[in-house]
Design a protein around this motif. Structure first.
Motif, PDB file in Angstrom:
ATOM      1  N   PHE A  46       3.283   6.289 -10.848  1.00 22.01           N
ATOM      2  CA  PHE A  46       4.047   5.074 -10.737  1.00 22.01           C
ATOM      3  C   PHE A  46       3.302   3.978 -11.206  1.00 22.01           C
ATOM      4  O   PHE A  46       3.648   3.049 -11.919  1.00 22.01           O
ATOM      5  CB  PHE A  46       4.713   4.846  -9.475  1.00 22.01           C
ATOM      6  N   LYS A  47       1.972   3.843 -10.839  1.00 18.94           N
ATOM      7  CA  LYS A  47       0.966   2.841 -11.123  1.00 18.94           C
ATOM      8  C   LYS A  47       0.669   2.639 -12.634  1.00 18.94           C
ATOM      9  O   LYS A  47       0.506   1.615 -13.383  1.00 18.94           O
ATOM     10  CB  LYS A  47       0.079   3.044 -10.172  1.00 18.94           C
ATOM     11  N   PRO A  86      12.142   1.403   4.002  1.00 22.18           N
ATOM     12  CA  PRO A  86      11.635   0.169   4.506  1.00 22.18           C
ATOM     13  C   PRO A  86      10.158   0.165   4.649  1.00 22.18           C
ATOM     14  O   PRO A  86       9.447  -0.927   5.241  1.00 22.18           O
ATOM     15  CB  PRO A  86      12.414   0.080   5.722  1.00 22.18           C
ATOM     16  N   LEU A  87       9.645   1.418   4.497  1.00 20.43           N
ATOM     17  CA  LEU A  87       8.038   1.342   4.937  1.00 20.43           C
ATOM     18  C   LEU A  87       7.238   0.318   4.347  1.00 20.43           C
ATOM     19  O   LEU A  87       6.234  -0.201   5.074  1.00 20.43           O
ATOM     20  CB  LEU A  87       7.544   2.791   4.191  1.00 20.43           C
ATOM     21  N   ILE A  88       7.687  -0.241   3.099  1.00 19.12           N
ATOM     22  CA  ILE A  88       6.532  -1.301   2.530  1.00 19.12           C
ATOM     23  C   ILE A  88       7.278  -2.838   2.570  1.00 19.12           C
ATOM     24  O   ILE A  88       6.574  -3.611   2.210  1.00 19.12           O
ATOM     25  CB  ILE A  88       6.382  -1.039   1.018  1.00 19.12           C
ATOM     26  N   ASP A  89       8.458  -2.817   3.410  1.00 12.66           N
ATOM     27  CA  ASP A  89       9.226  -4.040   3.099  1.00 12.66           C
ATOM     28  C   ASP A  89       8.174  -5.180   3.768  1.00 12.66           C
ATOM     29  O   ASP A  89       8.128  -6.123   3.112  1.00 12.66           O
ATOM     30  CB  ASP A  89      10.336  -4.029   4.209  1.00 12.66           C
ATOM     31  N   VAL A 123       2.318   0.366  -1.663  1.00 12.50           N
ATOM     32  CA  VAL A 123       2.985   1.774  -1.141  1.00 12.50           C
ATOM     33  C   VAL A 123       2.059   2.730  -1.021  1.00 12.50           C
ATOM     34  O   VAL A 123       2.107   3.448   0.179  1.00 12.50           O
ATOM     35  CB  VAL A 123       3.841   2.139  -2.468  1.00 12.50           C
ATOM     36  N   ARG A 124       0.929   2.855  -1.598  1.00 14.41           N
ATOM     37  CA  ARG A 124      -0.103   3.962  -1.148  1.00 14.41           C
ATOM     38  C   ARG A 124      -0.795   3.548   0.183  1.00 14.41           C
ATOM     39  O   ARG A 124      -0.806   4.507   0.927  1.00 14.41           O
ATOM     40  CB  ARG A 124      -1.505   3.704  -2.192  1.00 14.41           C
ATOM     41  N   THR A 154       0.325  12.809  -2.532  1.00 15.88           N
ATOM     42  CA  THR A 154       0.923  11.661  -2.561  1.00 15.88           C
ATOM     43  C   THR A 154       0.306  10.808  -3.229  1.00 15.88           C
ATOM     44  O   THR A 154       1.121  10.047  -4.104  1.00 15.88           O
ATOM     45  CB  THR A 154       1.065  11.326  -0.973  1.00 15.88           C
ATOM     46  N   SER A 155      -1.050  10.567  -3.163  1.00 14.13           N
ATOM     47  CA  SER A 155      -1.660   9.429  -3.834  1.00 14.13           C
ATOM     48  C   SER A 155      -1.525   9.848  -5.629  1.00 14.13           C
ATOM     49  O   SER A 155      -1.490   8.774  -6.219  1.00 14.13           O
ATOM     50  CB  SER A 155      -3.006   9.434  -3.434  1.00 14.13           C
ATOM     51  N   ALA A 156      -1.518  11.087  -5.793  1.00 10.57           N
ATOM     52  CA  ALA A 156      -1.427  11.233  -7.365  1.00 10.57           C
ATOM     53  C   ALA A 156      -0.041  10.963  -7.685  1.00 10.57           C
ATOM     54  O   ALA A 156      -0.019  10.529  -9.036  1.00 10.57           O
ATOM     55  CB  ALA A 156      -1.671  12.771  -7.530  1.00 10.57           C
TER      56      ALA A 156
END
Length: 200
Positions: free
Chosen positions: A90-91, A153-156, A66-67, A83-85
């Protein structure tokens, strides 16, 4: 009337502050998720929902994917720090459920029942919602927090490659879950008269 279901629904909240302090074995959690999804209703008993349950390094891999993909689209460095934070949050969770719809099943039903063909995609989305809600509530019943994310769908494509996902599986949502490090705030509701109509 009995209200056990209502009480469980109230426990299911969006929890963003998640941790790894989980006392259940991975196989216990996986079995719970599998069985809950099996019992979630689907139109025509189509069973279109699929899941990848990612623990440990596999969970971390999901959120690094995702990152990496967000880095490609968030060009501003300061904005990406925020965004990264968020991704770090989530991680920090214990594990992630990736939810998919099997589009081969959907398309086969469209061909098999042409009268209802226009409905099968919508019904697969209803089935997805049922599975999301059922898993989320079952986790909450066991004291685990979760949230539902949508980086598809960015990570699909990268998820498909990383986890050997069949081409027919369409990613619909990502659910990080773990120990509840900070509870949810108060929940607001719209007025009943704007939401419901009851007729005798």
């Amino acid at each position: 009337m009995k209200t056990e279901m209502l009480n469980l629904e109230k426990q299911r909240r969006t929890i963003y502050a998640l941790g790894k302090k989980v006392d259940f074995a991975n196989n216990e959690i996986a079995d719970l998720i599998k069985n809950v999804m099996k019992q979630a209703p689907t139109a025509f008993n189509s069973q279109t929902t699929r899941a990848v349950i990612a623990f440990g390094d596999s969970h971390d891999k999901v959120w690094e994917i995702v990152r990496e993909n967000l880095r490609k689209v968030v060009k501003d460095d300061e904005a990406f720090k925020t965004t990264s934070a968020k991704i770090d949050g989530f991680k920090a969770a214990y594990a992630t459920v990736l939810f998919f719809s099997d589009m081969d099943v959907v398309h086969n039903l469209e061909k098999q029942f042409p009268t209802y063909a226009d409905n099968f995609y919508d019904w697969s989305e209803q089935a997805m919602g049922n599975s999301n809600f059922a898993v989320w509530t079952a986790l909450a019943e066991n004291g685990l927090g979760a949230s539902l994310q949508h980086y598809n769908p960015l990570i699909d494509e990268d998820i498909r490659a990383a986890f050997d996902i069949p081409a027919s599986w369409r990613l619909r949502a990502e659910m990080p879950f773990g120990s509840i490090e900070q509870g949810a705030g108060d929940k607001e509701f719209m007025a009943d008269e704007d939401r419901f109509k009851v007729f005798d």
